[in-house]
Design a protein around this motif. Structure first.
Motif, PDB file in Angstrom:
ATOM      1  N   LEU A  61     -12.052  12.450   1.161  1.00 12.84           N
ATOM      2  CA  LEU A  61     -10.931  11.514   1.282  1.00 12.84           C
ATOM      3  C   LEU A  61      -9.814  11.895   0.308  1.00 12.84           C
ATOM      4  O   LEU A  61      -8.631  11.845   0.646  1.00 12.84           O
ATOM      5  N   GLN A  62     -10.226  12.316  -0.890  1.00 16.49           N
ATOM      6  CA  GLN A  62      -9.253  12.724  -1.899  1.00 16.49           C
ATOM      7  C   GLN A  62      -8.493  13.973  -1.446  1.00 16.49           C
ATOM      8  O   GLN A  62      -7.286  14.079  -1.603  1.00 16.49           O
ATOM      9  N   GLN A  63      -9.259  14.884  -0.815  1.00 15.23           N
ATOM     10  CA  GLN A  63      -8.664  16.128  -0.300  1.00 15.23           C
ATOM     11  C   GLN A  63      -7.629  15.789   0.784  1.00 15.23           C
ATOM     12  O   GLN A  63      -6.540  16.339   0.825  1.00 15.23           O
ATOM     13  N   LEU A  64      -8.004  14.856   1.653  1.00 16.17           N
ATOM     14  CA  LEU A  64      -7.091  14.431   2.718  1.00 16.17           C
ATOM     15  C   LEU A  64      -5.832  13.816   2.117  1.00 16.17           C
ATOM     16  O   LEU A  64      -4.716  14.070   2.567  1.00 16.17           O
ATOM     17  N   ARG A  65      -6.044  13.040   1.072  1.00 19.17           N
ATOM     18  CA  ARG A  65      -4.935  12.353   0.416  1.00 19.17           C
ATOM     19  C   ARG A  65      -3.898  13.341  -0.106  1.00 19.17           C
ATOM     20  O   ARG A  65      -2.707  13.052  -0.147  1.00 19.17           O
ATOM     21  N   GLN A  66      -4.390  14.528  -0.516  1.00 18.39           N
ATOM     22  CA  GLN A  66      -3.484  15.503  -1.121  1.00 18.39           C
ATOM     23  C   GLN A  66      -2.852  16.440  -0.081  1.00 18.39           C
ATOM     24  O   GLN A  66      -2.085  17.325  -0.425  1.00 18.39           O
ATOM     25  N   THR A  67      -3.192  16.220   1.188  1.00 17.60           N
ATOM     26  CA  THR A  67      -2.747  17.145   2.233  1.00 17.60           C
ATOM     27  C   THR A  67      -1.288  16.950   2.619  1.00 17.60           C
ATOM     28  O   THR A  67      -0.655  17.863   3.121  1.00 17.60           O
ATOM     29  N   PHE A  68      -0.753  15.785   2.359  1.00 13.49           N
ATOM     30  CA  PHE A  68       0.534  15.456   2.978  1.00 13.49           C
ATOM     31  C   PHE A  68       1.739  15.567   2.054  1.00 13.49           C
ATOM     32  O   PHE A  68       2.805  15.006   2.325  1.00 13.49           O
ATOM     33  N   GLY A  69       1.585  16.277   0.952  1.00 10.47           N
ATOM     34  CA  GLY A  69       2.721  16.574   0.090  1.00 10.47           C
ATOM     35  C   GLY A  69       3.372  15.342  -0.501  1.00 10.47           C
ATOM     36  O   GLY A  69       2.682  14.392  -0.896  1.00 10.47           O
ATOM     37  N   GLU A  70       4.710  15.363  -0.518  1.00 11.93           N
ATOM     38  CA  GLU A  70       5.454  14.298  -1.190  1.00 11.93           C
ATOM     39  C   GLU A  70       5.207  12.934  -0.567  1.00 11.93           C
ATOM     40  O   GLU A  70       5.268  11.909  -1.235  1.00 11.93           O
ATOM     41  N   SER A  71       4.938  12.946   0.747  1.00 13.44           N
ATOM     42  CA  SER A  71       4.774  11.660   1.430  1.00 13.44           C
ATOM     43  C   SER A  71       3.301  11.216   1.443  1.00 13.44           C
ATOM     44  O   SER A  71       2.913  10.350   2.207  1.00 13.44           O
ATOM     45  N   THR A  72       2.485  11.833   0.568  1.00 10.27           N
ATOM     46  CA  THR A  72       1.042  11.590   0.560  1.00 10.27           C
ATOM     47  C   THR A  72       0.661  10.125   0.652  1.00 10.27           C
ATOM     48  O   THR A  72      -0.083   9.721   1.541  1.00 10.27           O
ATOM     49  N   GLU A  73       1.163   9.323  -0.279  1.00 12.05           N
ATOM     50  CA  GLU A  73       0.682   7.939  -0.360  1.00 12.05           C
ATOM     51  C   GLU A  73       1.029   7.143   0.887  1.00 12.05           C
ATOM     52  O   GLU A  73       0.206   6.401   1.407  1.00 12.05           O
ATOM     53  N   ALA A  74       2.246   7.347   1.392  1.00 13.22           N
ATOM     54  CA  ALA A  74       2.664   6.597   2.580  1.00 13.22           C
ATOM     55  C   ALA A  74       1.837   7.016   3.792  1.00 13.22           C
ATOM     56  O   ALA A  74       1.348   6.163   4.544  1.00 13.22           O
ATOM     57  N   VAL A  75       1.662   8.330   3.973  1.00 14.03           N
ATOM     58  CA  VAL A  75       0.896   8.813   5.131  1.00 14.03           C
ATOM     59  C   VAL A  75      -0.561   8.380   5.022  1.00 14.03           C
ATOM     60  O   VAL A  75      -1.174   7.941   5.992  1.00 14.03           O
TER      61      VAL A  75
END
Lengths: 191, 125
Positions: B15-29
């Motif tokens: 889940l943490q790895q997935l969280r870091q996948t989306f760059g700057e918009s990580t938290e929102a995505v």
């Protein structure tokens, strides 16, 4: 690159879309294979990333639709699948898929595969240019290269292919050019 | 111990790895993903129940397969395993025994939902 995603699961679609946008791609989404085939008919996409199992038209079906589609340019198709049986890979390749990614998607692996896609598409483009019409001088037969410089055909091909050249004389030129030239030289020597 | 054979409902590393996948918009995505999973899954479970009641093995297989993809993405291993069992059942052309597997799947979803609510808090949702 312009990438078309075909994925019926909204969660997986959002994750894939967001990851590809982050990598700098221009991404369009389709909710299943039929919608993807419709989008593809209207617009060319160099890369399609498609789920395998979808209602209506599945991943291999979409591959076949793409391969028989209206666009002259090549589309690199990556199938995403939980199915891991070898038979499925054979079926996918037979349908026209270029590569596979397992679910859940390893994002680094997907990025690497997209780099391969970019390389293949670029090579395809070069081959297509080579196969296309070459501007040739009607007198000396030199060819105008990409930098608008006129170069001999040997030089043009040697730079773009692994071909090397040995020079000889064809039978027709032997009769019409070389023999008369040798005869003229012989006559000049005698006089 | 009865649910998920003692396994945690989520693989935090994944889940943490997935969280870091989306760059700057990580938290929102990431927050959008979790919200989407939590809102979409009950409808999928309903569809699975309906397929089982109608003895529609093909729909059972497809719905289970699709849900398995989401579960795998979020690192919900035991829930994905329950989906796999339903997927295999549908693949074999029957829905016999689906009710018990659906009970297991719904129980797993309950565990995943509770765990995800904690992550959603962490995602700033």
């Amino acid at each position: 690159m312009k990438i078309l995603i075909a994925e019926d699961d909204a969660v997986s679609r959002l994750a894939l879309h967001s990851a590809l946008v982050r990598l700098g791609h221009e991404v369009s989404d389709a909710r299943d294979g039929l919608e993807a085939a419709g989008l593809f008919r209207r617009e060319y996409f160099p890369v399609v990333v498609s789920d395998w199992v979808m209602p209506g038209l599945d991943g291999p079906g979409l591959c076949r639709a793409i391969r028989s589609g209206p666009h002259a340019k090549y589309t690199y198709v990556i199938l995403v699948t939980i199915l891991d049986a070898r038979a499925h890979y054979v079926e996918g390749l037979d349908a026209g898929a270029d590569d596979f990614v397992s679910k859940p998607v390893d994002w680094d692996a997907l990025q690497a595969r997209l780099r391969v896609a970019e390389r293949i598409l670029s090579l395809q483009e070069e081959v297509k240019q080579l196969k296309g019409l070459l501007p040739t001088c009607m007198y000396c037969k030199k060819i105008r290269d990409d930098a608008s410089v006129w170069v001999p055909i040997e030089q043009y091909l040697a730079r773009r292919t692994e071909a090397s050249f040995s020079h000889g004389v064809c039978p027709e030129c032997l009769e019409t050019r070389l023999k008369p030239e040798l005869e003229r030289a012989r006559v000049r020597r005698q006089t | 111990m009865s649910e998920g054979h003692g396994r945690p409902p989520l693989d935090d590393g994944k889940l943490q790895q997935l969280r870091q996948t989306f760059g700057e918009s990580t938290e929102a995505v990431f927050a959008d993903l979790l919200a989407l999973f939590l809102s979409e899954t009950p409808a999928r479970l309903d569809a699975l129940r309906r397929a089982a009641a109608a003895e529609d093995a093909a729909t059972l297989k497809w719905e289970a397969h699709t849900l398995k993809g989401s579960c795998g993405l979020l690192g919900a291993g035991p829930m994905a395993a329950a989906c796999s069992a339903l997927d295999a059942l549908g693949e074999s052309g029957t829905t016999a025994g689906a009710a018990a597997l659906l009970d297991r799947l719904e129980a797993e979803f309950g565990r995943v939902r509770r765990a995800l609510e904690i992550h959603r808090g962490g995602a700033g949702a």
